[in-house]
Scaffold this motif. Structure first.
Motif, PDB file in Angstrom:
ATOM      1  N   ASP A  88      57.134   3.159 -47.966  1.00 20.86           N
ATOM      2  CA  ASP A  88      57.675   4.227 -47.121  1.00 20.86           C
ATOM      3  C   ASP A  88      58.050   5.366 -48.057  1.00 20.86           C
ATOM      4  O   ASP A  88      58.949   5.232 -48.881  1.00 20.86           O
ATOM      5  N   LYS A  89      57.351   6.486 -47.931  1.00 21.88           N
ATOM      6  CA  LYS A  89      57.519   7.578 -48.885  1.00 21.88           C
ATOM      7  C   LYS A  89      58.872   8.274 -48.795  1.00 21.88           C
ATOM      8  O   LYS A  89      59.120   9.236 -49.551  1.00 21.88           O
ATOM      9  N   SER A  90      59.735   7.792 -47.931  1.00 17.93           N
ATOM     10  CA  SER A  90      61.101   8.314 -47.943  1.00 17.93           C
ATOM     11  C   SER A  90      61.794   7.982 -49.264  1.00 17.93           C
ATOM     12  O   SER A  90      62.856   8.543 -49.566  1.00 17.93           O
ATOM     13  N   TYR A  91      61.191   7.098 -50.071  1.00 11.07           N
ATOM     14  CA  TYR A  91      61.748   6.830 -51.398  1.00 11.07           C
ATOM     15  C   TYR A  91      61.802   8.119 -52.226  1.00 11.07           C
ATOM     16  O   TYR A  91      62.636   8.240 -53.132  1.00 11.07           O
ATOM     17  N   LEU A  92      60.919   9.088 -51.921  1.00 10.40           N
ATOM     18  CA  LEU A  92      60.944  10.354 -52.652  1.00 10.40           C
ATOM     19  C   LEU A  92      62.266  11.079 -52.462  1.00 10.40           C
ATOM     20  O   LEU A  92      62.792  11.706 -53.393  1.00 10.40           O
ATOM     21  N   VAL A  93      62.819  10.980 -51.258  1.00  6.38           N
ATOM     22  CA  VAL A  93      64.103  11.610 -50.985  1.00  6.38           C
ATOM     23  C   VAL A  93      65.204  10.903 -51.776  1.00  6.38           C
ATOM     24  O   VAL A  93      66.114  11.552 -52.322  1.00  6.38           O
ATOM     25  N   GLU A  94      65.120   9.579 -51.880  1.00  7.22           N
ATOM     26  CA  GLU A  94      66.095   8.840 -52.686  1.00  7.22           C
ATOM     27  C   GLU A  94      66.030   9.251 -54.149  1.00  7.22           C
ATOM     28  O   GLU A  94      67.061   9.427 -54.804  1.00  7.22           O
ATOM     29  N   LEU A  95      64.820   9.401 -54.670  1.00  8.43           N
ATOM     30  CA  LEU A  95      64.683   9.820 -56.070  1.00  8.43           C
ATOM     31  C   LEU A  95      65.167  11.251 -56.252  1.00  8.43           C
ATOM     32  O   LEU A  95      65.789  11.585 -57.274  1.00  8.43           O
ATOM     33  N   LEU A  96      64.908  12.110 -55.272  1.00 12.31           N
ATOM     34  CA  LEU A  96      65.398  13.484 -55.321  1.00 12.31           C
ATOM     35  C   LEU A  96      66.920  13.499 -55.355  1.00 12.31           C
ATOM     36  O   LEU A  96      67.540  14.214 -56.153  1.00 12.31           O
ATOM     37  N   ASP A  97      67.526  12.665 -54.511  1.00 14.77           N
ATOM     38  CA  ASP A  97      68.990  12.577 -54.477  1.00 14.77           C
ATOM     39  C   ASP A  97      69.548  12.012 -55.777  1.00 14.77           C
ATOM     40  O   ASP A  97      70.707  12.282 -56.139  1.00 14.77           O
ATOM     41  N   ALA A  98      68.733  11.226 -56.489  1.00 16.69           N
ATOM     42  CA  ALA A  98      69.161  10.646 -57.760  1.00 16.69           C
ATOM     43  C   ALA A  98      68.989  11.616 -58.920  1.00 16.69           C
ATOM     44  O   ALA A  98      69.285  11.262 -60.068  1.00 16.69           O
ATOM     45  N   ASP A 214      56.134  16.612 -72.012  1.00 18.20           N
ATOM     46  CA  ASP A 214      57.085  16.782 -70.912  1.00 18.20           C
ATOM     47  C   ASP A 214      56.716  15.925 -69.713  1.00 18.20           C
ATOM     48  O   ASP A 214      57.587  15.452 -68.966  1.00 18.20           O
ATOM     49  N   ALA A 215      55.409  15.674 -69.520  1.00 17.27           N
ATOM     50  CA  ALA A 215      54.986  14.808 -68.418  1.00 17.27           C
ATOM     51  C   ALA A 215      55.382  13.362 -68.691  1.00 17.27           C
ATOM     52  O   ALA A 215      55.854  12.656 -67.789  1.00 17.27           O
ATOM     53  N   VAL A 216      55.202  12.919 -69.925  1.00 14.24           N
ATOM     54  CA  VAL A 216      55.596  11.549 -70.275  1.00 14.24           C
ATOM     55  C   VAL A 216      57.105  11.383 -70.116  1.00 14.24           C
ATOM     56  O   VAL A 216      57.582  10.369 -69.588  1.00 14.24           O
ATOM     57  N   ALA A 217      57.863  12.375 -70.532  1.00 15.34           N
ATOM     58  CA  ALA A 217      59.324  12.294 -70.418  1.00 15.34           C
ATOM     59  C   ALA A 217      59.755  12.161 -68.965  1.00 15.34           C
ATOM     60  O   ALA A 217      60.638  11.357 -68.632  1.00 15.34           O
ATOM     61  N   LEU A 218      59.118  12.941 -68.065  1.00 17.76           N
ATOM     62  CA  LEU A 218      59.469  12.834 -66.652  1.00 17.76           C
ATOM     63  C   LEU A 218      59.059  11.477 -66.095  1.00 17.76           C
ATOM     64  O   LEU A 218      59.822  10.850 -65.340  1.00 17.76           O
ATOM     65  N   ALA A 219      57.869  11.003 -66.451  1.00 17.25           N
ATOM     66  CA  ALA A 219      57.432   9.697 -65.955  1.00 17.25           C
ATOM     67  C   ALA A 219      58.404   8.604 -66.377  1.00 17.25           C
ATOM     68  O   ALA A 219      58.712   7.692 -65.594  1.00 17.25           O
ATOM     69  N   GLU A 220      58.895   8.678 -67.604  1.00 19.87           N
ATOM     70  CA  GLU A 220      59.891   7.705 -68.072  1.00 19.87           C
ATOM     71  C   GLU A 220      61.158   7.785 -67.219  1.00 19.87           C
ATOM     72  O   GLU A 220      61.725   6.761 -66.814  1.00 19.87           O
ATOM     73  N   ASP A 221      61.610   9.002 -66.941  1.00 22.21           N
ATOM     74  CA  ASP A 221      62.815   9.175 -66.118  1.00 22.21           C
ATOM     75  C   ASP A 221      62.589   8.637 -64.703  1.00 22.21           C
ATOM     76  O   ASP A 221      63.495   8.032 -64.102  1.00 22.21           O
ATOM     77  N   VAL A 222      61.397   8.858 -64.163  1.00 24.28           N
ATOM     78  CA  VAL A 222      61.076   8.368 -62.820  1.00 24.28           C
ATOM     79  C   VAL A 222      61.175   6.847 -62.774  1.00 24.28           C
ATOM     80  O   VAL A 222      61.792   6.267 -61.864  1.00 24.28           O
ATOM     81  N   ASP A 224      62.793   4.833 -64.783  1.00 27.56           N
ATOM     82  CA  ASP A 224      64.177   4.392 -64.970  1.00 27.56           C
ATOM     83  C   ASP A 224      64.975   4.551 -63.677  1.00 27.56           C
ATOM     84  O   ASP A 224      65.747   3.667 -63.291  1.00 27.56           O
ATOM     85  N   ALA A 225      64.800   5.699 -63.004  1.00 31.33           N
ATOM     86  CA  ALA A 225      65.546   5.943 -61.764  1.00 31.33           C
ATOM     87  C   ALA A 225      65.118   4.977 -60.673  1.00 31.33           C
ATOM     88  O   ALA A 225      65.962   4.431 -59.937  1.00 31.33           O
ATOM     89  N   ALA A 226      63.819   4.743 -60.531  1.00 37.82           N
ATOM     90  CA  ALA A 226      63.329   3.820 -59.505  1.00 37.82           C
ATOM     91  C   ALA A 226      63.823   2.403 -59.772  1.00 37.82           C
ATOM     92  O   ALA A 226      64.246   1.697 -58.844  1.00 37.82           O
ATOM     93  N   SER A 227      63.786   1.979 -61.022  1.00 39.06           N
ATOM     94  CA  SER A 227      64.253   0.639 -61.360  1.00 39.06           C
ATOM     95  C   SER A 227      65.734   0.488 -61.052  1.00 39.06           C
ATOM     96  O   SER A 227      66.170  -0.554 -60.557  1.00 39.06           O
ATOM     97  N   ALA A 228      66.512   1.530 -61.320  1.00 38.45           N
ATOM     98  CA  ALA A 228      67.940   1.480 -61.011  1.00 38.45           C
ATOM     99  C   ALA A 228      68.167   1.369 -59.506  1.00 38.45           C
ATOM    100  O   ALA A 228      69.023   0.591 -59.044  1.00 38.45           O
ATOM    101  N   LEU A 229      67.419   2.129 -58.711  1.00 37.97           N
ATOM    102  CA  LEU A 229      67.550   2.055 -57.259  1.00 37.97           C
ATOM    103  C   LEU A 229      67.166   0.675 -56.725  1.00 37.97           C
ATOM    104  O   LEU A 229      67.758   0.182 -55.765  1.00 37.97           O
ATOM    105  N   LEU A 230      66.169   0.053 -57.369  1.00 33.88           N
ATOM    106  CA  LEU A 230      65.698  -1.263 -56.935  1.00 33.88           C
ATOM    107  C   LEU A 230      66.520  -2.402 -57.516  1.00 33.88           C
ATOM    108  O   LEU A 230      66.386  -3.550 -57.070  1.00 33.88           O
ATOM    109  N   GLY A 231      67.334  -2.104 -58.527  1.00 29.12           N
ATOM    110  CA  GLY A 231      68.145  -3.144 -59.151  1.00 29.12           C
ATOM    111  C   GLY A 231      67.328  -4.100 -59.995  1.00 29.12           C
ATOM    112  O   GLY A 231      67.629  -5.298 -60.053  1.00 29.12           O
ATOM    113  N   ILE A 232      66.272  -3.578 -60.655  1.00 30.91           N
ATOM    114  CA  ILE A 232      65.418  -4.411 -61.494  1.00 30.91           C
ATOM    115  C   ILE A 232      65.246  -3.743 -62.850  1.00 30.91           C
ATOM    116  O   ILE A 232      65.643  -2.589 -63.061  1.00 30.91           O
ATOM    117  N   LEU A 233      64.643  -4.477 -63.779  1.00 30.92           N
ATOM    118  CA  LEU A 233      64.258  -3.910 -65.058  1.00 30.92           C
ATOM    119  C   LEU A 233      62.863  -3.302 -64.940  1.00 30.92           C
ATOM    120  O   LEU A 233      62.024  -3.783 -64.169  1.00 30.92           O
TER     121      LEU A 233
END
Length: 286
Positions: A88-98, A214-222, A224-233
């Motif tokens: 469900d692509k509403s995850y994009l809004v969660e990442l935006l909020d993060a 800069d693209a690699v840096a953003l992908a790394e941040d993405v 990390d943020a997604a893993s934190a939202l999911l509660g996983i490594l």
């Protein structure tokens, strides 16, 4: 006894679109007994050591059934809870909020009114794959009928300003295996491309790429943020594809994070990538 791995596809593409062809010998070389099967087939998924979601590209029309199947498979990669969140692509809004730099995204739930950007924009279903149901509109257009059509299918609608950099540079896809960067490729603009003969996805023009820092840096941040939202490594994600575009200011933005059934561009990168994938599967089992 050799560990068993099943690559899950769909009835139209039981063994994928060819991009994963190199994965089978790579898994075999690392000791796996490998087979392919549609996710909704009678195959014995419950006894496999690893069931890897690949070309399950018909799930959008049957998401409830697909998620129930995912939850019934003991050794699914990526895991069912990841699939539920990511389909469900509403995850994009969660990442935006993060705080992640995401292409500006508004979610219009069924029954809610929509407002549209003053520039060119894109409307896409919140649940969808292969760019089906995605449409581009000119500035000032009223896309209410398209939004209503998506709502009638039971999905929310995402509205995003069209990123003009896609016309010249396309999208940049960065692939991570076991949480570690593997390779990257570019995807040309797809909204005007034709559907594949399977009817499941638009044909893509892909090419290998070396991602800028800069693209690699953003992908790394993405990740990390997604893993934190999911509660996983991050390491618990067998695969991830981070799709980026350039905003009007030239900085990278997240377009989509693919954690369910993405093409991983094995035909656009070095032959060792398939072996890295196979090694990542072994890592998950360990």
């Amino acid at each position: 006894m050799s560990p068993t791995a099943i690559l899950a596809g769909c009835a139209e593409l039981p063994s994928g679109d060819g991009d994963d062809d190199a994965v089978v010998p790579a898994l075999t070389a690392l000791g796996f007994s490998v087979s392919s099967a549609p996710w909704d087939s009678p195959a014995d998924f419950s006894s496999a050591d690893a069931v890897v979601l690949r070309a399950t590209w018909d799930y959008a029309a049957r998401r409830t059934e697909f998620l129930a199947w995912c939850e019934s498979v003991p050794s699914l990669f990526n895991a069912a809870e990841v699939v539920r969140w990511n389909t469900d692509k509403s995850y994009l809004v969660e990442l935006l909020d993060a705080g992640v730099p995401v292409v500006p995204t508004s979610l219009v739930s069924p029954g809610s009114p929509a407002s549209f950007p003053s520039s060119d924009f894109v409307v896409k279903p919140s649940v969808g794959a292969g760019s089906r149901g995605v449409a581009r509109f000119a500035a000032g257009a009223d896309a209410s009928s398209h939004v209503a059509a998506l709502h009638a299918e039971g999905h929310g609608a995402l509205i995003q300003p069209y990123q003009s950099s896609v016309d010249s540079s396309g999208e940049l896809a960065l692939v991570y295996l076991g949480g570690i960067y593997s390779h990257a490729f570019t995807k040309a603009a797809m909204l005007e491309s034709t559907m594949d003969e399977s009817g499941l996805y638009r044909s893509e023009k892909l090419a290998p790429a070396t991602p800028p820092v800069d693209a690699v840096a953003l992908a790394e941040d993405v990740l990390d943020a997604a893993s934190a939202l999911l509660g996983i490594l991050r390491a618990e994600l067998l695969y991830a594809r981070v799709d980026l575009v350039r905003g009007a200011d030239g900085k990278p933005l997240l377009l989509e994070l693919e954690l369910t059934e993405p093409s991983l561009g094995f035909r656009q990168t070095d032959p060792a990538a398939a072996l890295r994938f196979a090694s990542a599967v072994r890592q998950q089992l360990a």
